[in-house]
Design a protein around this motif. Sequence first.
Motif, mmCIF file in Angstrom:
data_model
loop_
_atom_site.group_PDB
_atom_site.id
_atom_site.type_symbol
_atom_site.label_atom_id
_atom_site.label_comp_id
_atom_site.label_asym_id
_atom_site.label_seq_id
_atom_site.Cartn_x
_atom_site.Cartn_y
_atom_site.Cartn_z
ATOM 1 N N ARG A 40 -6.101 4.017 13.471
ATOM 2 C CA ARG A 40 -6.215 5.481 13.520
ATOM 3 C C ARG A 40 -5.094 6.001 14.409
ATOM 4 O O ARG A 40 -5.236 6.102 15.617
ATOM 5 N N THR A 41 -3.973 6.322 13.795
ATOM 6 C CA THR A 41 -2.791 6.719 14.559
ATOM 7 C C THR A 41 -2.335 8.114 14.150
ATOM 8 O O THR A 41 -2.618 8.578 13.052
ATOM 9 N N PHE A 48 8.110 1.334 10.580
ATOM 10 C CA PHE A 48 9.319 0.591 10.192
ATOM 11 C C PHE A 48 10.568 1.378 10.596
ATOM 12 O O PHE A 48 11.385 1.743 9.747
ATOM 13 N N PRO A 49 10.730 1.644 11.883
ATOM 14 C CA PRO A 49 11.859 2.495 12.316
ATOM 15 C C PRO A 49 13.220 1.910 11.979
ATOM 16 O O PRO A 49 14.180 2.666 11.779
ATOM 17 N N ASP A 50 13.328 0.590 11.903
ATOM 18 C CA ASP A 50 14.619 -0.036 11.605
ATOM 19 C C ASP A 50 14.886 -0.173 10.108
ATOM 20 O O ASP A 50 15.985 -0.544 9.704
ATOM 21 N N PRO A 106 6.112 9.634 4.705
ATOM 22 C CA PRO A 106 7.359 9.423 5.460
ATOM 23 C C PRO A 106 7.120 9.234 6.956
ATOM 24 O O PRO A 106 7.826 8.458 7.608
ATOM 25 N N SER A 107 6.132 9.930 7.522
ATOM 26 C CA SER A 107 5.826 9.780 8.941
ATOM 27 C C SER A 107 5.348 8.365 9.245
ATOM 28 O O SER A 107 5.720 7.767 10.256
ATOM 29 N N LEU A 108 4.533 7.823 8.348
ATOM 30 C CA LEU A 108 4.048 6.448 8.513
ATOM 31 C C LEU A 108 5.208 5.456 8.452
ATOM 32 O O LEU A 108 5.275 4.507 9.245
ATOM 33 N N GLY A 158 0.816 -1.203 0.000
ATOM 34 C CA GLY A 158 0.000 0.000 0.000
ATOM 35 C C GLY A 158 0.855 1.261 0.000
ATOM 36 O O GLY A 158 0.559 2.224 -0.724
ATOM 37 N N ILE A 159 1.912 1.274 0.797
ATOM 38 C CA ILE A 159 2.810 2.435 0.857
ATOM 39 C C ILE A 159 3.449 2.697 -0.503
ATOM 40 O O ILE A 159 3.505 3.841 -0.977
ATOM 41 N N LEU A 160 3.928 1.640 -1.145
ATOM 42 C CA LEU A 160 4.581 1.809 -2.444
ATOM 43 C C LEU A 160 3.591 2.276 -3.506
ATOM 44 O O LEU A 160 3.929 3.104 -4.371
ATOM 45 N N LEU A 161 2.359 1.776 -3.447
ATOM 46 C CA LEU A 161 1.352 2.222 -4.410
ATOM 47 C C LEU A 161 0.961 3.678 -4.175
ATOM 48 O O LEU A 161 0.746 4.436 -5.126
ATOM 49 N N ILE A 162 0.864 4.077 -2.914
ATOM 50 C CA ILE A 162 0.601 5.495 -2.631
ATOM 51 C C ILE A 162 1.731 6.343 -3.204
ATOM 52 O O ILE A 162 1.489 7.399 -3.812
#
Length: 408
Positions: A194-195, A132-134, A125-127, A20-24
């Motif tokens: 919802r974060t 995935f902080p690492d 980027p915030s997501l 989903g992130i890559l498609l966004i």
Amino acid sequence: MKSQSGAAPIVVRPALLIVGILLIAANLRAPFTGVAPLLGLIRANADLTTTEAGMLITLPLLAFAIVSPFAARVAREYGLERSLFAALVLIGAGIAVRSTGTVWCLYLGTAIIGGGIALGNVLLPSLLKRDFPDKTATLTSAYALTMGVGAAIASAIAVPLAQVFNSDWRLVIGAFIVLPIVTALIWLPQLRNRTSPLRDTATPPHGGEVWRSALAWQVTLFLGLNSFVYYVAVSWLPAILHDAGFSSDKAGSLHGVLQLATAVPGLLLLPVVRKLKDQRVAAFIASTISAIGLLGLLLAPSMAMLWIIFFGIGAGAAIILGLAFVSLRASNSHQAAALSGMSQCVGYLLAAAGPPLVGQLHDASRNWNVALAICAALCLVMALLGLFAGRAAHIVTAPIRRATAKAI
């Protein structure tokens, strides 16, 4: 079986989230950079001047400047996941409105698309940093590359699609709606969450210490000038190449090469930029490479492929370095958010001025030489700014100064 089924969400959900992130990310450039190869066709059919056609790239940038600093506030109210879904809805709605055919809908739809992209630019980027902080550097490289690939494909297929649709530009730009629809469907499972965004996400620009900091202005102008020249290239490269003797198909393909070249530095720079002692040399080299690419297009347009790759790599590297400066030069997360809001507001306003200004220069001079020379000169100014913005220093605010004075 029970343990396997119970473990499935732990494996599947992150995989689905990454998809989903890559498609966004693929939606964050293609819907408006893919229009650039069609500007000549749109200009002729809608009876627009060069400057008016340039507004089709400028309007999303104005939306970026206006909406971006407020994206964090929207996400705090409605959640990151829902806000990103809203971004996709806005992009899709803007594409639909833009493709209705009337000139006012062309501009209105373009502005709506810009608002949706602005939300995605800030919040994605915030997501990544939160979930995935690492793997932030790796996934940021992946989404930057995906963004470039999406934009490259849109640029490369725009002219061939126009030929298939008998030069009906409305059908071509309407076809881009497939991407946000598919992405929104894949993103639906994330709406259960919802974060809130991270504390260093861009905040609305306001007066304060950051605006009075020379270092903050050096970072902001480095990003802003790079955005100016980059979006001039995104807007007018097909027209520049066409006037230099390239076919519309070839110009569209080379426009796609620019998008890919811009994404390449993300694979190399992102993992190492924070490990450098300072970034002065990297910023100077990136800006100089961009200048060489623009001067090459001016002096030897027959070698356009080489010069476009040069410019794309330089501009892409400068974008990454400029964004890194926002966090590296800030003393804390609140300051990073303030600097991010400042740099995005000023930077996108500068970028928005580029396409129509260059369109006016072209109409006045009847060629692209003056515009290319000015943009090359701005890249050299960027190189000088990079020597200051790339220093291993932090923005000093009043509380820090007072603490230092007390210690002395």
